[in-house]
Every structure is written in C-alpha cells, then in structure tokens.
Scaffold this motif. Structure first.
Motif, PDB file in Angstrom:
ATOM      1  N   THR A  39      -6.449   9.802  55.402  1.00  0.00           N
ATOM      2  CA  THR A  39      -6.995   8.721  54.577  1.00  0.00           C
ATOM      3  C   THR A  39      -8.499   8.865  54.416  1.00  0.00           C
ATOM      4  OG1 THR A  39      -5.263   7.258  55.405  1.00  0.00           O
ATOM      5  CG2 THR A  39      -7.122   6.224  54.291  1.00  0.00           C
ATOM      6  N   LEU A  80      -9.103  11.596  51.973  1.00  0.00           N
ATOM      7  CA  LEU A  80      -8.855  11.089  50.620  1.00  0.00           C
ATOM      8  C   LEU A  80     -10.091  10.392  50.076  1.00  0.00           C
ATOM      9  CD1 LEU A  80      -7.162  10.131  48.184  1.00  0.00           C
ATOM     10  CD2 LEU A  80      -6.210   8.341  49.642  1.00  0.00           C
ATOM     11  N   CYS A  97     -12.706  11.823  47.009  1.00  0.00           N
ATOM     12  CA  CYS A  97     -12.946  10.993  45.818  1.00  0.00           C
ATOM     13  C   CYS A  97     -14.437  10.800  45.598  1.00  0.00           C
ATOM     14  CB  CYS A  97     -12.257   9.634  45.973  1.00  0.00           C
ATOM     15  SG  CYS A  97     -10.455   9.686  45.822  1.00  0.00           S
ATOM     16  N   SER A 118       1.246  12.891  51.414  1.00  0.00           N
ATOM     17  CA  SER A 118       1.156  11.749  50.492  1.00  0.00           C
ATOM     18  C   SER A 118      -0.300  11.482  50.117  1.00  0.00           C
ATOM     19  CB  SER A 118       1.774  10.494  51.118  1.00  0.00           C
ATOM     20  OG  SER A 118       1.052  10.080  52.261  1.00  0.00           O
ATOM     21  N   ALA A 119      -1.211  11.637  51.082  1.00  0.00           N
ATOM     22  CA  ALA A 119      -2.639  11.463  50.800  1.00  0.00           C
ATOM     23  C   ALA A 119      -3.128  12.535  49.831  1.00  0.00           C
ATOM     24  CB  ALA A 119      -3.447  11.514  52.090  1.00  0.00           C
ATOM     25  N   LEU A 159      -1.886  11.493  46.382  1.00  0.00           N
ATOM     26  CA  LEU A 159      -2.659  10.340  45.903  1.00  0.00           C
ATOM     27  C   LEU A 159      -4.092  10.750  45.563  1.00  0.00           C
ATOM     28  CD1 LEU A 159      -1.344   7.619  48.385  1.00  0.00           C
ATOM     29  CD2 LEU A 159      -0.842   7.798  45.944  1.00  0.00           C
ATOM     30  N   VAL A 175      -4.030  12.090  42.136  1.00  0.00           N
ATOM     31  CA  VAL A 175      -3.920  10.986  41.181  1.00  0.00           C
ATOM     32  C   VAL A 175      -5.285  10.318  40.979  1.00  0.00           C
ATOM     33  CG1 VAL A 175      -2.913   8.712  40.759  1.00  0.00           C
ATOM     34  CG2 VAL A 175      -1.492  10.544  41.703  1.00  0.00           C
ATOM     35  N   ALA A 176      -5.987  10.090  42.090  1.00  0.00           N
ATOM     36  CA  ALA A 176      -7.316   9.470  42.017  1.00  0.00           C
ATOM     37  C   ALA A 176      -8.272  10.329  41.207  1.00  0.00           C
ATOM     38  CB  ALA A 176      -7.859   9.252  43.429  1.00  0.00           C
ATOM     39  N   VAL A 207     -10.096   2.199  42.127  1.00  0.00           N
ATOM     40  CA  VAL A 207      -8.909   3.051  42.308  1.00  0.00           C
ATOM     41  C   VAL A 207      -8.924   3.688  43.693  1.00  0.00           C
ATOM     42  CG1 VAL A 207      -7.810   5.189  41.545  1.00  0.00           C
ATOM     43  CG2 VAL A 207      -8.583   3.509  39.862  1.00  0.00           C
ATOM     44  N   MET A 229      -8.016   1.152  46.344  1.00  0.00           N
ATOM     45  CA  MET A 229      -6.611   0.766  46.227  1.00  0.00           C
ATOM     46  C   MET A 229      -5.699   1.836  46.829  1.00  0.00           C
ATOM     47  SD  MET A 229      -4.422  -0.146  42.793  1.00  0.00           S
ATOM     48  CE  MET A 229      -4.510   1.548  42.186  1.00  0.00           C
ATOM     49  N   LEU A 230      -6.036   3.102  46.621  1.00  0.00           N
ATOM     50  CA  LEU A 230      -5.195   4.197  47.093  1.00  0.00           C
ATOM     51  C   LEU A 230      -5.332   4.458  48.589  1.00  0.00           C
ATOM     52  CD1 LEU A 230      -5.556   6.825  44.217  1.00  0.00           C
ATOM     53  CD2 LEU A 230      -3.671   5.252  44.633  1.00  0.00           C
ATOM     54  N   LEU A 259      -2.449   3.206  50.643  1.00  0.00           N
ATOM     55  CA  LEU A 259      -1.096   3.535  50.184  1.00  0.00           C
ATOM     56  C   LEU A 259      -0.331   4.563  51.030  1.00  0.00           C
ATOM     57  CD1 LEU A 259      -1.283   3.524  46.291  1.00  0.00           C
ATOM     58  CD2 LEU A 259      -0.294   1.824  47.813  1.00  0.00           C
TER      59      LEU A 259
END
Length: 218
Positions: A51, A54, A58, A138-139, A142, A145-146, A162, A165-166, A169
């Motif tokens: 996380t 992630l 970003c 999964s991270a 995501l 996607v971000a 965004v 929010m992610l 998740l």
C-alpha cells in the motif's frame, strides 16, 4: 540501455528526481520495513508495504507523466513533435518506467519473503505469504489504474483523490474475494497479474496513440 534511460529521464522535471527514484525511495522502503519491525508485527508490515508502494508510485508519477494525455494539454505533445524521434522517445520512456516499477515490485516481494522466512526460523507461514502476494498483486493492478487517471486527467485534486481512495482497496478486495466468493488465493494472485499486464499494455498503447494523434493534428 543508455538511450532508454535518457528517454525516461527526459520526462523528469528536475535532475534531483533521479536521486529520489533510484536512492531515496528504495532506501526509505527498506528503512520502513526493517525499522518498522521494532514497532509493528511482521504481518502488519507485510500488508502495509504494498500500500505504501502504491502511494509513493502515484506521487512520483504526478511529477513525471502527470496529465501527459489529458485533453487540451498540448505542451507535452508539442515537445514530442519538435523531434522526428519523439514517438520513439516516449515509447522507450514508458517501457523503462514500467520495467522499473516491475523490478521494484519483485525486489519488495523477494525482501519480504526472505525476511519472513528468517523471522520464522525457516518455517514459512504459507497462509501469510499467500495473503501478502494477494495484497501485492492487487496493489500493483490498482497502481496501474491510478496511473491511467493521473496521466489522462490533469487535475491535482482528482489525482490525489483517486490515490487516497485506492489506498484502502487492496485489503478490502482480498477480503471480499476470499470470504464472499471463496476464491483460492493463488487464483486471486493470477487474476490480478493478468489484469495488471492488460492494464499496463493498454496504457502504453493508449499513450502512444495520443502521441501519434498529436502528430496528425500538428
């Protein structure tokens, strides 16, 4: 290889980004994982690290490819069209960008796996490792996607929204799939790996398409 790195570095806003991406960022991740063991349980750290990665990825992209394909954002496109080799440079830069991210993900997975094995005296907790890889994959998906959103929407508030929010998740997605649908964790990892590859390939294709359209519009 030098040509690929130069293409990637051409998108850095300042030269200090090299120090941040190649030194400060990895060193901070190592410090957080090993230093965090003084404060947190290994399981907490294993689920937290993907996380954190992630979020950091970003943040980095907001300074490198932010708004690259945003509608009306002609600045980057004009810069590319100034050279006949602009499209090739973009292609190389995007390739290096994702290779770097994939390499960092693999290093994180290896470090956590070895550290977990050492912590447990050679008796690996398979369930915990499976859970970690589920959260990691999964991270990673995501994250892709971000980055779609960060690169297509040139609005910092939306990008931060965004990202936040992610962040929550990955763990929720794993809980939903394992409890609600009773999916095996191996299949969850495989599904997210496939989605990650599709997302990355689609993103590179889309961005190159935007650059090509920019040439036609010139």
């Amino acid at each position: 290889m030098k040509k690929y790195l130069q293409s990637y570095h051409a998108f850095f806003p300042r030269s200090y980004m090299k120090w941040i991406i190649y030194l400060v960022y990895p060193a901070s991740m190592f410090a957080l994982f090993f230093g965090g063991q003084l404060l947190f349980d290994m399981m907490v750290l294993m689920l937290m690290m993907p996380t954190v990665m992630l979020a950091v990825e970003c943040m980095i992209d907001m300074f490198v490819f932010s708004g690259f394909a945003a509608k009306g954002n002609a600045g980057r496109m004009e810069y590319m069209m100034a050279s006949a080799k602009g499209r090739g440079m973009v292609n190389r830069a995007l390739a290096v960008d994702w290779i770097r991210r994939l390499l960092y993900l693999l290093v994180l997975a290896a470090v956590v796996y070895v550290a977990s094995l050492a912590k447990q005296g050679g008796e690996l907790d398979e369930m915990l490792i499976k859970l970690f890889f589920c959260v990691l994959t999964s991270a990673a998906f995501l994250m892709s996607v971000a980055l779609w959103i960060i690169r297509v929407i040139d609005n910092r508030a939306v990008q931060y929204g965004v990202m936040y929010m992610l962040l929550s998740l990955p763990a929720w997605v794993i809980m939903l799939l394992t409890k609600q649908f009773e999916m095996d964790m191996k299949w969850i990892c495989l599904v997210f790996i496939v989605l990650f590859v599709i997302s990355v390939a689609g993103q590179i294709w889309f961005l190159m398409k935007k650059v090509k359209e920019g040439y036609y519009d010139a």
